[in-house]
Motif scaffolding. Structure first.
Motif, PDB file in Angstrom:
ATOM      1  N   ALA A  60      56.117  30.453  28.535  1.00 43.02           N
ATOM      2  CA  ALA A  60      55.885  30.542  29.980  1.00 43.02           C
ATOM      3  C   ALA A  60      55.193  31.849  30.359  1.00 43.02           C
ATOM      4  CB  ALA A  60      57.211  30.408  30.729  1.00 43.02           C
ATOM      5  N   ALA A  61      55.633  32.949  29.770  1.00 45.27           N
ATOM      6  CA  ALA A  61      55.049  34.253  30.090  1.00 45.27           C
ATOM      7  C   ALA A  61      53.585  34.320  29.686  1.00 45.27           C
ATOM      8  CB  ALA A  61      55.838  35.361  29.392  1.00 45.27           C
ATOM      9  N   SER A  62      53.281  33.872  28.480  1.00 48.47           N
ATOM     10  CA  SER A  62      51.888  33.939  28.020  1.00 48.47           C
ATOM     11  C   SER A  62      51.008  32.988  28.827  1.00 48.47           C
ATOM     12  CB  SER A  62      51.795  33.657  26.518  1.00 48.47           C
ATOM     13  OG  SER A  62      52.307  32.390  26.204  1.00 48.47           O
ATOM     14  N   ALA A  63      51.525  31.814  29.147  1.00 57.06           N
ATOM     15  CA  ALA A  63      50.734  30.866  29.946  1.00 57.06           C
ATOM     16  C   ALA A  63      50.483  31.400  31.350  1.00 57.06           C
ATOM     17  CB  ALA A  63      51.442  29.517  29.998  1.00 57.06           C
ATOM     18  N   ALA A  64      51.485  32.020  31.955  1.00 54.78           N
ATOM     19  CA  ALA A  64      51.325  32.560  33.303  1.00 54.78           C
ATOM     20  C   ALA A  64      50.235  33.638  33.336  1.00 54.78           C
ATOM     21  CB  ALA A  64      52.647  33.124  33.809  1.00 54.78           C
ATOM     22  N   LEU A  65      50.279  34.541  32.365  1.00 51.90           N
ATOM     23  CA  LEU A  65      49.258  35.599  32.317  1.00 51.90           C
ATOM     24  C   LEU A  65      47.888  35.021  31.972  1.00 51.90           C
ATOM     25  CD1 LEU A  65      51.231  38.438  30.514  1.00 51.90           C
ATOM     26  CD2 LEU A  65      50.631  38.302  32.942  1.00 51.90           C
ATOM     27  N   ARG A  66      47.853  34.085  31.015  1.00 47.26           N
ATOM     28  CA  ARG A  66      46.573  33.474  30.616  1.00 47.26           C
ATOM     29  C   ARG A  66      45.899  32.799  31.798  1.00 47.26           C
ATOM     30  NH1 ARG A  66      48.294  29.267  27.651  1.00 47.26           N
ATOM     31  NH2 ARG A  66      47.986  27.979  29.489  1.00 47.26           N
ATOM     32  N   GLU A  67      46.678  32.031  32.554  1.00 53.14           N
ATOM     33  CA  GLU A  67      46.096  31.326  33.691  1.00 53.14           C
ATOM     34  C   GLU A  67      45.634  32.288  34.784  1.00 53.14           C
ATOM     35  OE1 GLU A  67      45.196  28.092  34.095  1.00 53.14           O
ATOM     36  OE2 GLU A  67      45.672  28.060  31.963  1.00 53.14           O
ATOM     37  N   LEU A  68      46.362  33.374  34.987  1.00 50.74           N
ATOM     38  CA  LEU A  68      45.942  34.361  35.989  1.00 50.74           C
ATOM     39  C   LEU A  68      44.668  35.081  35.574  1.00 50.74           C
ATOM     40  CD1 LEU A  68      49.243  35.936  37.278  1.00 50.74           C
ATOM     41  CD2 LEU A  68      47.477  34.844  38.642  1.00 50.74           C
ATOM     42  N   LEU A  69      44.504  35.301  34.287  1.00 55.41           N
ATOM     43  CA  LEU A  69      43.325  36.031  33.811  1.00 55.41           C
ATOM     44  C   LEU A  69      42.123  35.138  33.536  1.00 55.41           C
ATOM     45  CD1 LEU A  69      45.031  38.489  31.301  1.00 55.41           C
ATOM     46  CD2 LEU A  69      44.000  39.081  33.518  1.00 55.41           C
ATOM     47  N   TYR A  70      42.363  33.928  33.012  1.00 57.06           N
ATOM     48  CA  TYR A  70      41.262  33.122  32.497  1.00 57.06           C
ATOM     49  C   TYR A  70      41.217  31.686  33.001  1.00 57.06           C
ATOM     50  CZ  TYR A  70      41.463  36.984  29.170  1.00 57.06           C
ATOM     51  OH  TYR A  70      41.497  38.233  28.605  1.00 57.06           O
ATOM     52  N   GLY A  71      42.218  31.226  33.713  1.00 63.93           N
ATOM     53  CA  GLY A  71      42.285  29.833  34.145  1.00 63.93           C
ATOM     54  C   GLY A  71      41.351  29.526  35.301  1.00 63.93           C
ATOM     55  N   ALA A  72      41.362  28.274  35.718  1.00 63.86           N
ATOM     56  CA  ALA A  72      40.502  27.832  36.825  1.00 63.86           C
ATOM     57  C   ALA A  72      40.807  28.592  38.112  1.00 63.86           C
ATOM     58  CB  ALA A  72      40.666  26.328  37.040  1.00 63.86           C
ATOM     59  N   SER A  73      42.045  29.029  38.273  1.00 70.45           N
ATOM     60  CA  SER A  73      42.442  29.782  39.466  1.00 70.45           C
ATOM     61  C   SER A  73      42.607  31.268  39.164  1.00 70.45           C
ATOM     62  CB  SER A  73      43.767  29.228  40.007  1.00 70.45           C
ATOM     63  OG  SER A  73      43.650  27.878  40.337  1.00 70.45           O
ATOM     64  N   ALA A  74      41.865  31.753  38.197  1.00 68.51           N
ATOM     65  CA  ALA A  74      41.999  33.143  37.745  1.00 68.51           C
ATOM     66  C   ALA A  74      41.689  34.143  38.852  1.00 68.51           C
ATOM     67  CB  ALA A  74      41.075  33.401  36.556  1.00 68.51           C
ATOM     68  N   LEU A  75      42.340  35.286  38.737  1.00 67.03           N
ATOM     69  CA  LEU A  75      42.061  36.416  39.623  1.00 67.03           C
ATOM     70  C   LEU A  75      40.978  37.252  38.943  1.00 67.03           C
ATOM     71  CD1 LEU A  75      45.766  37.393  40.362  1.00 67.03           C
ATOM     72  CD2 LEU A  75      44.241  36.012  41.798  1.00 67.03           C
ATOM     73  N   HIS A  76      39.743  37.057  39.331  1.00 65.33           N
ATOM     74  CA  HIS A  76      38.629  37.722  38.652  1.00 65.33           C
ATOM     75  C   HIS A  76      38.456  39.175  39.062  1.00 65.33           C
ATOM     76  CE1 HIS A  76      37.428  34.033  36.724  1.00 65.33           C
ATOM     77  NE2 HIS A  76      37.524  33.420  37.893  1.00 65.33           N
ATOM     78  N   ASP A  77      38.828  39.480  40.269  1.00 66.96           N
ATOM     79  CA  ASP A  77      38.667  40.833  40.788  1.00 66.96           C
ATOM     80  C   ASP A  77      39.794  41.728  40.272  1.00 66.96           C
ATOM     81  OD1 ASP A  77      39.542  42.652  43.431  1.00 66.96           O
ATOM     82  OD2 ASP A  77      37.398  42.629  42.978  1.00 66.96           O
ATOM     83  N   CYS A  78      39.440  42.878  39.749  1.00 72.20           N
ATOM     84  CA  CYS A  78      40.441  43.812  39.204  1.00 72.20           C
ATOM     85  C   CYS A  78      41.470  44.222  40.249  1.00 72.20           C
ATOM     86  CB  CYS A  78      39.748  45.041  38.616  1.00 72.20           C
ATOM     87  SG  CYS A  78      38.792  44.676  37.134  1.00 72.20           S
ATOM     88  N   GLU A  79      41.047  44.377  41.475  1.00 74.31           N
ATOM     89  CA  GLU A  79      41.980  44.756  42.538  1.00 74.31           C
ATOM     90  C   GLU A  79      42.954  43.625  42.848  1.00 74.31           C
ATOM     91  OE1 GLU A  79      42.518  47.788  43.757  1.00 74.31           O
ATOM     92  OE2 GLU A  79      41.054  48.345  42.237  1.00 74.31           O
ATOM     93  N   ALA A  80      42.497  42.383  42.735  1.00 76.90           N
ATOM     94  CA  ALA A  80      43.397  41.247  42.956  1.00 76.90           C
ATOM     95  C   ALA A  80      44.463  41.189  41.860  1.00 76.90           C
ATOM     96  CB  ALA A  80      42.602  39.946  42.994  1.00 76.90           C
TER      97      ALA A  80
END
Length: 110
Positions: A60-80
């Protein structure tokens, strides 16, 4: 199954993971079981019991971080990334690599 591990996250890393887990718990939708490999009920147990050392916690932890960094709904902006996770993007990438390395280690022991 739980394989003994020497992996130890510091307090900031634990907090970063907790924030990522909560982020997705609050945004759970129809696609999340496929992305995380867990039902919302299973995921919620991880959120409420983090930090944990089970394979389910690690998944769960790795998937949560992976999706935030690289998924379709990723947070691309460093400030985000910093606003949501409380850590800079480079640190989060390193944390994800640590978690993925632990997953790989556990998989090779099966």
């Amino acid at each position: 199954m739980m394989v003994p591990s020497k992996m130890k996250l510091d307090d900031q890393q634990d907090l970063t993971v907790r924030r990522a887990l909560i982020y997705w718990d609050e945004r759970w939708d129809w696609e999340c079981p496929s992305l995380f490999g867990l039902s919302h009920e299973q995921y919620g147990i991880v959120v409420r019991s983090w930090p944990g050392k089970s394979d389910t916690h690690l998944l769960a932890a790795s998937a949560a971080l992976r999706e935030l960094l690289y998924g379709a709904s990723a947070l691309h902006d460093c400030e985000a990334v910093r606003a949501v996770l409380g850590a800079d993007k480079a640190s989060v990438v390193t944390l994800l690599e640590t978690l993925m390395g632990e997953l790989d280690k556990r998989a090779s022991c099966m």
